[in-house]
Design an enzyme around this catalytic site. Structure first.
Site, PDB file in Angstrom:
ATOM      1  N   SER A 142     -30.773  44.586  22.099  1.00 31.47           N
ATOM      2  CA  SER A 142     -29.571  43.529  21.723  1.00 31.47           C
ATOM      3  C   SER A 142     -29.401  42.554  22.901  1.00 31.47           C
ATOM      4  O   SER A 142     -30.066  41.944  23.018  1.00 31.47           O
ATOM      5  CB  SER A 142     -28.426  44.778  21.880  1.00 31.47           C
ATOM      6  OG  SER A 142     -27.251  44.097  21.383  1.00 31.47           O
ATOM      7  N   HIS A 176     -30.102  43.292  15.526  1.00 29.00           N
ATOM      8  CA  HIS A 176     -29.045  44.043  14.678  1.00 29.00           C
ATOM      9  C   HIS A 176     -29.384  43.312  13.414  1.00 29.00           C
ATOM     10  O   HIS A 176     -28.041  43.336  12.651  1.00 29.00           O
ATOM     11  CB  HIS A 176     -27.803  44.373  15.163  1.00 29.00           C
ATOM     12  CG  HIS A 176     -27.747  44.703  16.582  1.00 29.00           C
ATOM     13  ND1 HIS A 176     -28.001  45.957  17.034  1.00 29.00           N
ATOM     14  CD2 HIS A 176     -26.674  44.150  17.673  1.00 29.00           C
ATOM     15  CE1 HIS A 176     -27.733  46.052  18.463  1.00 29.00           C
ATOM     16  NE2 HIS A 176     -27.173  45.232  18.800  1.00 29.00           N
TER      17      HIS A 176
END
Lengths: 275, 255
Positions: A142, A176
């Site tokens: 991330s 994501h």
């Protein structure tokens, strides 16, 4: 300085970065597969007991993230540590020496904006860049994956916005990819508007850079993909990259049972019970 | 145009973060707002927005005495989306302790530094302890990590600052050294003491402990002059409000 075979540095160490689209430190199979890859990469540099350090800065050094890391690696064959910049008061350390002594530095997720701001305030970026050039594996998920690129798409301010990273890797990254359609849409718009081309990573997909050239894609969950995202004739194109599947190792308890079973099998074989 | 009163209360240490069960300093800053139900926003940035710290804030500043809120810069998706509007609508902004280096880095990234200046100029009372005290000054001595270091704060107050200024602490010695090396003159406060500034003038030093003190530090030539400042203990019922400071302690910035 005395060095053992594994730790001896070649003249130009291979620079390695593993960028992960998203994962957790749980004991579910895809998470275990990711941790296994991290451990393998660290071991390729550090030998049997590599040093692995987490930088949980992007989360604000939450105990959740730190505890997750220790629960995933604490029992494995490696030396674990964390550099919590918000907690240095309680546990002073020489940041530079500590980071440069690692085999793998893992950067956790959270706010990319805060991550880079706090790193800049503590002068961490130059240390990480040096560590990378010395062959320390840099990894993260991330925010901890996008930070290595020229740019990423962060939700640090609420809605998804483009943000600059450290630029160790050229181009951009969006994480994501499968899970957050609004982040993906913002990324496609940004690349269309001139953000450098790059990659989209689903949760449990990763890209591994080893030395010069293109990265290789890995995936720890069936269907999780890495995409090349680029501007083409005024449009933005996404093309999935072929990825190597990372199998999950059996959990520790099961591993012992399997070992036990194999021992018994061998004994039986020797005794001539099994053909 | 009427200028709003600009106020900053810089705790050397104390308040709900350090003195559980002793609300004197927290009550004092709430009182400064002159609001019946003051809006109080907690900024825990220096702690990395630690959950346990935020919970402690809500316990200390419970909803029956004020309208509490907080801003987590690590979890922007959860808080108010318009930071500026939220901060400017407060009566009191309370900054928690932790790493002042990280605090300033994160604030700059989100543009909080300039919003806080605006809030101060528009009359929102600013306060905080430790990192939440150092941040308001031109320069500060931080001893959060390793050897005491010198660093630049937001500069709302044209002085230097040193917190947790207990007798024999390493940072006191370091502060004197920095002053000799050219750091601007300023103020230090012990745990339990707080420096209350109106505009860029120190109006009084208050304390939640009878013995806690604040200090003024200046350099003349290569000598550091440290003066203890008359301090009002807030727990004393006969405490004279707003005892004026002797002229010698007035706060013309050292050039």
């Amino acid at each position: 300085m005395a060095v053992d075979g594994v730790r001896a540095r070649t003249a130009t160490p291979v620079r390695r970065i593993l960028a992960l689209g998203g994962h957790d430190f749980s004991f579910r199979p895809p998470d275990r597969a990711v941790c296994e890859l991290l451990l393998r990469l660290a071991g390729e540099r550090g030998g049997e007991r590599p040093r692995i350090c987490i930088l949980p800065t992007a989360s604000g050094d939450t105990s959740d993230q730190i505890a997750g890391f220790y629960s995933a690696f604490g029992e494995r064959s490696c030396e674990t540590s964390d550099v919590s910049l918000f907690r240095l008061g309680r546990r002073p350390m020489e940041l530079r020496d500590h980071l440069l002594a690692q085999d793998l530095i893992y950067v956790g997720g959270g706010s990319m904006l805060n991550l880079l701001a706090v790193w800049e305030a503590h002068d961490i970026a130059s240390i990480l860049s040096l560590a990378w050039r010395q062959g320390v594996v840099l990894a993260g998920q991330s925010a901890g994956a996008m930070c290595w690129f020229e740019a990423g798409i962060t939700k640090s301010s609420g809605r998804p916005l483009a943000a600059a990273g450290l630029g160790l890797l050229g181009g951009s990254l969006c994480v994501h990819y499968n899970n957050e359609p609004e982040r993906r849409a913002a990324y496609l718009d940004a690349v269309g508007d001139g953000m450098p081309s790059g990659y989209g990573l689903d949760d449990y997909a990763g890209l591994l850079w080893e030395g010069e050239g293109s990265p290789s894609a890995v995936t720890a969950r069936r269907g999780a993909r890495a995409y090349r995202v680029s501007r083409r004739e005024g449009d933005v194109a996404e093309s999935p990259l072929p990825a190597r599947f990372l199998p999950a190792p059996a959990p520790a308890a099961l591993r012992e049972d399997i070992a036990e079973f194999r021992r018994i099998k061998t004994m039986r074989k020797r005794a001539g019970w099994l053909g | 145009m009427e200028m709003a009163t600009r106020q900053i209360v810089a705790f050397g240490g104390g308040g709900f973060s350090m003195e559980s069960g002793n609300p004197l300093l927290d009550d004092y800053v709430l009182g400064l707002t002159r609001a019946e139900r003051p809006r109080v926003c907690f900024l825990p940035s220096a702690s990395g927005d630690a959950d346990h710290y935020i919970v402690r804030f809500y316990r200390a500043f419970s909803a029956h005495r004020c309208e509490p809120s907080h801003i987590s810069l690590f979890r922007r998706e959860q808080g108010p989306s318009d930071l500026r509007r939220h901060l400017l609508s407060q009566d009191l902004i309370y900054v928690g302790g932790g790493s002042v280096v990280s605090l300033l880095g994160v604030w700059r990234a989100h543009g909080i530094d300039s919003i806080l200046r605006e809030a101060w100029e528009s009359g929102v009372v600013l306060c905080g302890l430790s990192a939440g005290s150092l941040c308001w000054f031109e320069e500060a001595v931080t001893g959060f990590h390793g050897e005491p270091k010198r660093l630049r704060g937001l500069g709302l107050l044209p002085f230097s600052n040193c917190v947790h200024y207990e007798r024999g602490a390493k940072r006191g010695e370091a502060y004197h050294g920095f002053l000799r090396e050219g750091m601007c003159g300023g103020y230090a406060a012990e745990d339990g003491a707080a420096l209350h500034f109106t505009g860029a003038e120190l109006s009084r030093v208050i304390a939640s402990r009878p013995q806690a003190r604040g200090y003024r530090l200046d350099v003349t030539g290569s000598r550091v002059v440290e003066m203890q400042i008359a301090t009002t203990y807030l727990g004393d019922r006969e405490a004279v409000p707003a005892a004026p400071l002797p002229e010698a302690l007035s706060t013309a910035p050292a050039v």
